[in-house]
Structures are given as structure tokens and as C-alpha cells.
Motif scaffolding. Structure first.
Motif, PDB file in Angstrom:
ATOM      1  N   ASN A  86       0.821  -1.204   0.000  1.00 55.73           N
ATOM      2  CA  ASN A  86       0.000   0.000   0.000  1.00 55.73           C
ATOM      3  C   ASN A  86       0.857   1.258   0.000  1.00 55.73           C
ATOM      4  OD1 ASN A  86      -2.736  -1.246   0.297  1.00 55.73           O
ATOM      5  ND2 ASN A  86      -1.733  -2.084   2.117  1.00 55.73           N
ATOM      6  N   LYS A  87       0.196   2.359  -0.412  1.00 56.88           N
ATOM      7  CA  LYS A  87       0.866   3.664  -0.433  1.00 56.88           C
ATOM      8  C   LYS A  87       0.384   4.482   0.767  1.00 56.88           C
ATOM      9  CE  LYS A  87       2.786   3.131  -4.539  1.00 56.88           C
ATOM     10  NZ  LYS A  87       2.091   3.280  -5.817  1.00 56.88           N
ATOM     11  N   PHE A  88       1.277   5.247   1.361  1.00 55.51           N
ATOM     12  CA  PHE A  88       0.923   6.072   2.520  1.00 55.51           C
ATOM     13  C   PHE A  88       1.407   7.499   2.331  1.00 55.51           C
ATOM     14  CE2 PHE A  88       1.358   1.695   3.893  1.00 55.51           C
ATOM     15  CZ  PHE A  88       0.143   1.480   4.531  1.00 55.51           C
ATOM     16  N   GLN A  89       0.765   8.396   3.101  1.00 63.02           N
ATOM     17  CA  GLN A  89       1.024   9.811   2.918  1.00 63.02           C
ATOM     18  C   GLN A  89       2.061  10.368   3.901  1.00 63.02           C
ATOM     19  OE1 GLN A  89      -2.242  12.556   3.690  1.00 63.02           O
ATOM     20  NE2 GLN A  89      -2.015  13.333   1.617  1.00 63.02           N
ATOM     21  N   THR A  90       2.824  11.328   3.437  1.00 57.14           N
ATOM     22  CA  THR A  90       3.743  12.075   4.285  1.00 57.14           C
ATOM     23  C   THR A  90       3.253  13.518   4.324  1.00 57.14           C
ATOM     24  OG1 THR A  90       5.599  10.689   3.625  1.00 57.14           O
ATOM     25  CG2 THR A  90       6.153  12.847   4.553  1.00 57.14           C
ATOM     26  N   ILE A  91       3.152  14.055   5.557  1.00 57.34           N
ATOM     27  CA  ILE A  91       2.724  15.452   5.678  1.00 57.34           C
ATOM     28  C   ILE A  91       3.851  16.243   6.316  1.00 57.34           C
ATOM     29  CG2 ILE A  91       1.045  17.024   6.761  1.00 57.34           C
ATOM     30  CD1 ILE A  91      -0.962  14.646   6.614  1.00 57.34           C
ATOM     31  N   ILE A  92       4.228  17.332   5.684  1.00 56.71           N
ATOM     32  CA  ILE A  92       5.319  18.168   6.203  1.00 56.71           C
ATOM     33  C   ILE A  92       4.770  19.581   6.395  1.00 56.71           C
ATOM     34  CG2 ILE A  92       7.636  19.090   5.742  1.00 56.71           C
ATOM     35  CD1 ILE A  92       8.139  16.585   4.004  1.00 56.71           C
ATOM     36  N   GLY A  93       4.843  20.079   7.635  1.00 54.20           N
ATOM     37  CA  GLY A  93       4.264  21.384   7.951  1.00 54.20           C
ATOM     38  C   GLY A  93       5.096  22.543   7.423  1.00 54.20           C
ATOM     39  N   ASP A  94       4.520  23.746   7.504  1.00 60.10           N
ATOM     40  CA  ASP A  94       5.188  24.965   7.028  1.00 60.10           C
ATOM     41  C   ASP A  94       6.555  25.138   7.692  1.00 60.10           C
ATOM     42  OD1 ASP A  94       2.869  25.456   5.638  1.00 60.10           O
ATOM     43  OD2 ASP A  94       2.160  27.051   6.980  1.00 60.10           O
ATOM     44  N   ASN A  95       7.481  25.628   6.911  1.00 59.77           N
ATOM     45  CA  ASN A  95       8.819  25.994   7.395  1.00 59.77           C
ATOM     46  C   ASN A  95       9.617  24.865   8.042  1.00 59.77           C
ATOM     47  OD1 ASN A  95       8.511  28.759   6.612  1.00 59.77           O
ATOM     48  ND2 ASN A  95       7.076  28.931   8.335  1.00 59.77           N
ATOM     49  N   ALA A  96       9.215  23.644   7.804  1.00 63.87           N
ATOM     50  CA  ALA A  96      10.029  22.529   8.311  1.00 63.87           C
ATOM     51  C   ALA A  96      11.340  22.486   7.530  1.00 63.87           C
ATOM     52  CB  ALA A  96       9.272  21.220   8.154  1.00 63.87           C
ATOM     53  N   PHE A  97      12.350  21.895   8.171  1.00 65.32           N
ATOM     54  CA  PHE A  97      13.649  21.740   7.514  1.00 65.32           C
ATOM     55  C   PHE A  97      14.034  20.274   7.611  1.00 65.32           C
ATOM     56  CE2 PHE A  97      18.189  21.431   7.324  1.00 65.32           C
ATOM     57  CZ  PHE A  97      18.588  22.406   6.423  1.00 65.32           C
ATOM     58  N   ILE A  98      14.152  19.626   6.465  1.00 63.20           N
ATOM     59  CA  ILE A  98      14.473  18.195   6.467  1.00 63.20           C
ATOM     60  C   ILE A  98      15.950  18.055   6.114  1.00 63.20           C
ATOM     61  CG2 ILE A  98      13.815  15.906   5.579  1.00 63.20           C
ATOM     62  CD1 ILE A  98      11.402  17.438   6.730  1.00 63.20           C
ATOM     63  N   GLY A  99      16.722  17.559   7.068  1.00 65.50           N
ATOM     64  CA  GLY A  99      18.150  17.411   6.812  1.00 65.50           C
ATOM     65  C   GLY A  99      18.424  16.401   5.712  1.00 65.50           C
ATOM     66  N   SER A 100      19.595  16.532   5.115  1.00 64.22           N
ATOM     67  CA  SER A 100      19.941  15.681   3.973  1.00 64.22           C
ATOM     68  C   SER A 100      19.919  14.200   4.329  1.00 64.22           C
ATOM     69  CB  SER A 100      21.350  16.031   3.496  1.00 64.22           C
ATOM     70  OG  SER A 100      21.351  17.350   3.032  1.00 64.22           O
ATOM     71  N   ASP A 101      19.678  13.393   3.334  1.00 65.46           N
ATOM     72  CA  ASP A 101      19.731  11.941   3.474  1.00 65.46           C
ATOM     73  C   ASP A 101      18.780  11.405   4.547  1.00 65.46           C
ATOM     74  OD1 ASP A 101      20.608   9.414   2.802  1.00 65.46           O
ATOM     75  OD2 ASP A 101      22.200   9.425   4.303  1.00 65.46           O
ATOM     76  N   SER A 102      17.590  12.001   4.624  1.00 59.08           N
ATOM     77  CA  SER A 102      16.607  11.500   5.588  1.00 59.08           C
ATOM     78  C   SER A 102      15.590  10.631   4.876  1.00 59.08           C
ATOM     79  CB  SER A 102      15.869  12.673   6.248  1.00 59.08           C
ATOM     80  OG  SER A 102      16.780  13.408   7.033  1.00 59.08           O
ATOM     81  N   GLN A 103      15.058   9.661   5.636  1.00 61.32           N
ATOM     82  CA  GLN A 103      13.949   8.867   5.117  1.00 61.32           C
ATOM     83  C   GLN A 103      12.741   9.147   5.980  1.00 61.32           C
ATOM     84  OE1 GLN A 103      16.720   6.312   6.297  1.00 61.32           O
ATOM     85  NE2 GLN A 103      17.748   7.637   4.830  1.00 61.32           N
ATOM     86  N   LEU A 104      11.644   9.501   5.333  1.00 63.32           N
ATOM     87  CA  LEU A 104      10.404   9.768   6.048  1.00 63.32           C
ATOM     88  C   LEU A 104       9.487   8.582   5.756  1.00 63.32           C
ATOM     89  CD1 LEU A 104      10.110  13.508   4.934  1.00 63.32           C
ATOM     90  CD2 LEU A 104      11.161  12.608   7.032  1.00 63.32           C
ATOM     91  N   VAL A 105       9.327   7.702   6.760  1.00 64.48           N
ATOM     92  CA  VAL A 105       8.598   6.464   6.509  1.00 64.48           C
ATOM     93  C   VAL A 105       7.099   6.701   6.742  1.00 64.48           C
ATOM     94  CG1 VAL A 105       8.396   4.015   7.102  1.00 64.48           C
ATOM     95  CG2 VAL A 105      10.639   5.146   7.183  1.00 64.48           C
ATOM     96  N   ALA A 106       6.362   6.751   5.670  1.00 65.87           N
ATOM     97  CA  ALA A 106       4.936   7.090   5.730  1.00 65.87           C
ATOM     98  C   ALA A 106       4.112   5.891   6.231  1.00 65.87           C
ATOM     99  CB  ALA A 106       4.468   7.512   4.345  1.00 65.87           C
ATOM    100  N   PRO A 107       2.946   6.137   6.893  1.00 68.05           N
ATOM    101  CA  PRO A 107       2.373   7.463   7.134  1.00 68.05           C
ATOM    102  C   PRO A 107       3.113   8.178   8.257  1.00 68.05           C
ATOM    103  CG  PRO A 107       0.978   5.771   8.113  1.00 68.05           C
ATOM    104  CD  PRO A 107       2.077   5.055   7.393  1.00 68.05           C
TER     105      PRO A 107
END
Ligand code: UD1
Ligand code: CA
Length: 457
Positions: free
Chosen positions: A390-411
Motif C-alpha cells: 500500500n501507499k501512505f502519505q507524508t505530511i510536512i508542515g510549514d517551514n520545516a527543515f528536512i536534513g539531507s539523506d533523511s527517510q520519512l517512513v509514511a504514514p
């Protein structure tokens, strides 16, 4: 006057050397027959009949949404006259019949209108053209007064007739009742043993009809497709005309011979397009949009001031104003960039909403995500949106800063103003305004020695 259109499309197309029926081969990414049907529809005919033969099921399938088309089968290709004759029983109470060809795609509505106009003064009007080299075509034989007498096919012509440069394009308009009668009287006693549609001309003249003639603006309009070389030639001609039209609308095409439009393009002012750009489907480019070399844009809207740098692929997407995309970016279906976004090299975005001013500058995959305003996504960030099932969603709020080489495991949700430390694997929600890290702490080993190579004894 009620018009019936008969489109001949039964030919095998042997020289295409293809399993695809000839009329389904594509010019500017549309089947040849589609061009003809669209042009014909602009004449508002009371009825349109397609005479099909080889690969008829595929052809009908391709045109299944054209509910107003009538299909008539010609089992054996016994000639153009036989083909038109097959359609006669299916013709309703029309007054005139226009004969078109499924493999002659560039005929223009204006030309057909002038042919129809010529037929208002006669029961038969032909579209003819003068060719420097008339080899292969039927020749228009006129008498001393210049009246059309008959058409003679190349294979049946005398040396004197072969010298005639006015040729039959095949397009004609005839009174339906008379056409029915003439077709019932033609035979196949000729060099090819075929029922020639062209033989109706002589019968018409014998019936006292003053056969009228119209001519196209350009001979290319009446050119047929028999092989890939001719198809490619017509494609170039078609593209050349489109490019010319766009330049007249103010588009700066850096090289019109290296631009392809396979669909409909709507442009604002001061649009600039570099070489080898392909535009497909319905595309809108706002004021001042610049597109770099080798980019492909399909079914997308690109707002004003956007720069698409070299080698980008953008499909079913909306690119908001003043964004800079590429080079080498891939924007997949369902993506919406709100504006002033930066999408850099080797970034893939799929089915995601990216709000104003957010940046994804290098080497990232963002899929099934909702990204707020002013977000910075560092190099090598990946939304892990798929667990294999299945596919899942990633939500990133305003002005967030995602450092390099990160994995965001959804949901997963990254809160507004959150910072994700580089190299993190984020498996649960990251709190707003906080630093979240998931990497192991760094440590140093004192007195550590590098291994040394053992000496051979
Ligand atoms: C035809 C004309 C010729 C004209 C030329 C223009 C006749 C007899 N000759 O010749 O005067 O200069 O076109 O290109 O009409 N088709 C069918 N069923 C058939 C035969 C043909 O559907 O039984 C269709 C073909 O698919 C093609 C078109 O009719 O689209 C023309 O047929 P083709 O055999 O190519 O005619 P030409 O010999 O080129
Ligand atoms: Ca032909």
C-alpha cells in the motif's frame, strides 16, 4: 443541404510493414484517421461513415467514443469505387456525399469547404492539384474547352495522358442520387481489375454534368501515407506549420525544426522554448515561461515566470508561478507546485502538493506528500511511501527543515517548523518546532590504529 461523409479506410497498408492498421499509425501522436474525423466534423455533416477492412476491430475500438460514426465493412478491397458503393446503403437522406481518405490526414476544412462550394453548382466536384511529378496518380483529362472529361489512372494511361500534370487527389463531392446510379454502372475492366471511383467522372460527363474542380492551398494537404517515410515527411510538414503559428503568436522557438507539439498548446507572452522540446496533450504555458533543451511537458499547466531548465519530464502536473525546475527533474502525475518553488536536479515528485516557496533542490524522491510553505528538503531525502502493498502519505508542515539523506517512513507527519537532523529515519511523527534525530550518536575511538598489510614470508 445535408452532407454525408464517407471515409475510405479499408486499405491494408502493406508498405507500413506493421500489424497496426494503417489509419491507426500516428501523426503528432494522433491516429491518422483521428485527423480526418476531426476535420470532417468541423463541416457538421449529417452523417459520417467509415469504410473499414483490415484490422477493423482495432480501428472501431480506438474510435469507440465517437458514437456518431457509422461503420461499414468492405470485406475485399475491390477498388475505391467498390468501397464507396459499400457505404451507399448506410447513407441516410443526405443530398451530397463527400469522399475522404483515412490515410490522407492533413486535408484542411477550408479546402473541403471550397470543394463543397464548387459542388453547389454541379452534381460532381473534384479536388485536383498540379504536381511537377504526377507519377502514380490518376490524371485529369480535359477537352479543348478545358472541361473535365474523365480521370485516367497511371496504369491505364497513354503516353500523352501521362504528360498531364493535373492529378486526381481522390477527394470529391457528388449528388447522392447520381453517385448511387454512377457507382452501380462502373465496371472493373482495367489494368488493375478494380472498381475505380474515378470512373464516375466519365459517366457524369455522359449524363451532361459539368464537372467542377477545386484546389487545395498546399499539395501536402492531399498527400497520403503509404510508408513510414511518407508519414515522417507529413509529420515534419505538420510540425513546421505548428511552429510557424506559435512564432506568429510570439513564442520564441530557438529552432522551429527542433520542436514538436503533439497536442494543444496555449501560450502567454514572451514564452521561450529551446531545442528538442516535446509538448504533448493539453499544455498551458504562462507569460515569460522558459523551457530548456530536451524537456518533455505533457498535459500540464505551467504558470507565469516559470523556468524549466534542461532535460526535465513533467506530466499531468501544475507548476506554480516563478518556480525553477531542473535540470534533470521528473515531475509525475498529480503533482501541484503552488509557486516560487525550487525543484532541482535528480528530484522526482509524484502525486504531491508542494506549497509556496518550498525547495527540493537535489536528489530526492517525494511521493504522496503534502508539503507546506517555505519548507526546505535537503539533498537525498526520500519519502518511503510504499510498504510493498500500500501507499501512505507524508505530511510536512510549514517551514520545516528536512536534513539531507533523511527517510520519512509514511504514514508520518513532520510538524510545522520542525527540523529533522541529517541522516535520520523518521518512523513516527516529528513534533513541531523541535529537532528530531534518529541517527546513532557519533563517537571517536582513541588510539585506534589502521590495519596494516601483512608482510609475505
Ligand atoms: C487513387 C485514385 C487516383 C488518385 C489517388 C490519389 C482511384 C481508382 N484512383 O489511386 O486517381 O490519384 O488515389 O492518392 O480511385 N481503398 C479502400 N478500399 C479499396 C481500395 C482503396 O478503402 O478497395 C482506400 C485505400 O485505403 C486508400 C484509398 O482508398 O486510402 C485510395 O486507394 P489506393 O488503392 O491507394 O488508390 P490509388 O491507386 O492511390
Ligand atoms: Ca494510394
Amino acid at each position: 443541404m445535408k452532407l454525408g461523409v464517407v471515409i475510405l479506410a479499408a486499405g491494408q497498408g502493406t508498405r507500413m510493414r506493421s500489424s497496426l492498421p494503417k489509419v491507426l499509425h500516428r501523426l503528432a501522436n494522433r491516429p491518422l484517421l483521428r485527423h480526418v474525423v476531426d476535420t470532417s466534423n468541423k463541416l457538421n455533416p449529417a452523417q459520417t461513415i467509415v469504410v473499414f477492412g483490415h484490422g477493423g476491430e482495432d480501428v472501431q475500438q480506438t474510435f469507440s467514443s465517437d458514437s456518431d460514426l457509422l461503420w461499414v465493412e468492405q470485406n475485399q478491397q475491390l477498388g475505391t469505387g467498390h468501397a464507396v458503393d459499400q457505404a451507399i446503403p448506410a447513407l441516410a437522406d443526405v443530398d451530397r456525399v463527400l469522399v475522404l481518405y483515412g490515410d490522407v490526414p492533413l486535408i484542411q476544412t477550408e479546402t473541403l469547404s471550397s470543394l463543397i462550394q464548387a459542388a453547389t453548382q454541379s452534381d460532381l466536384a473534384l479536388l485536383t492539384v498540379d504536381l511537377e511529378d504526377p507519377t502514380g496518380y490518376g490524371r485529369i483529362v480535359r477537352n479543348e474547352q478545358g472541361s473535365v472529361q474523365r480521370i485516367v489512372e497511371q496504369k491505364d494511361a497513354t503516353a500523352a495522358e501521362l504528360a498531364i500534370t493535373e492529378i486526381n487527389t481522390g477527394f470529391l463531392v457528388a449528388d447522392k442520387k447520381r453517385l448511387t446510379d454512377w457507382l452501380s454502372r462502373i465496371g472493373n475492366d482495367n489494368a488493375q481489375g478494380e472498381y475505380y471511383l474515378t470512373d464516375i467522372v466519365e459517366l457524369a460527363v455522359a449524363d451532361g454534368v459539368d464537372v467542377k474542380v477545386a484546389q487545395p492551398d498546399e499539395a501536402t494537404e492531399v498527400m497520403g501515407v503509404n510508408d513510414h517515410a511518407q508519414l515522417a515527411q507529413l509529420e515534419r510538414y505538420y510540425q513546421h506549420n505548428q511552429a510557424k503559428r506559435l512564432m506568429q503568436q510570439g513564442v520564441a522557438l530557438l529552432d522551429p525544426s527542433r520542436f514538436d507539439l503533439r497536442g494543444e498548446l496555449t501560450v502567454g507572452r514572451d514564452v521561450q522554448i529551446d531545442i528538442n522540446v516535446i509538448i504533448e496533450g493539453r499544455v498551458v504555458l504562462g507569460d515569460g515561461v522558459c523551457i530548456g533543451a530536451n524537456s518533455v511537458i505533457r498535459n500540464s499547466t505551467v504558470a507565469g515566470g516559470v523556468q524549466i531548465l534542461e532535460n526535465c519530464l513533467i506530466e499531468d502536473a501544475t507548476i506554480g508561478a516563478e518556480s525553477v525546475i531542473g535540470p534533470f527533474a521528473r515531475i509525475r502525475p498529480g503533482t501541484r507546485l503552488a509557486g516560487r518553488n525550487r525543484v532541482g536536479n535528480f528530484v522526482e515528485i509524484k502525486k504531491s502538493e508542494i506549497d509556496e516557496g518550498s525547495k527540493i533542490s537535489h536528489l530526492s524522491y517525494i511521493g504522496d506528500a503534502v508539503v507546506g510553505k517555505g519548507v526546505n528538503i535537503g539533498a537525498g531525502t526520500i519519502t518511503c511511501n510504499y510498504d510493498g502493498a500500500n501507499k501512505f502519505q507524508t505530511i510536512i508542515g510549514d517551514n520545516a527543515f528536512i536534513g539531507s539523506d533523511s527517510q520519512l517512513v509514511a504514514p508520518v507527519t513532520v510538524g510545522a517548523g520542525a527540523t529533522i537532523g541529517a541522516g535520520s529515519t523518521i518512523t513516527s511523527d516529528a513534533q513541531p518546532e523541535m529537532l528530531t534525530l534518529s541517527r546513532s550518536r557519533q563517537y571517536s575511538v582513541k588510539g585506534w590504529k589502521r590495519p596494516v598489510k601483512k608482510s609475505k614470508k
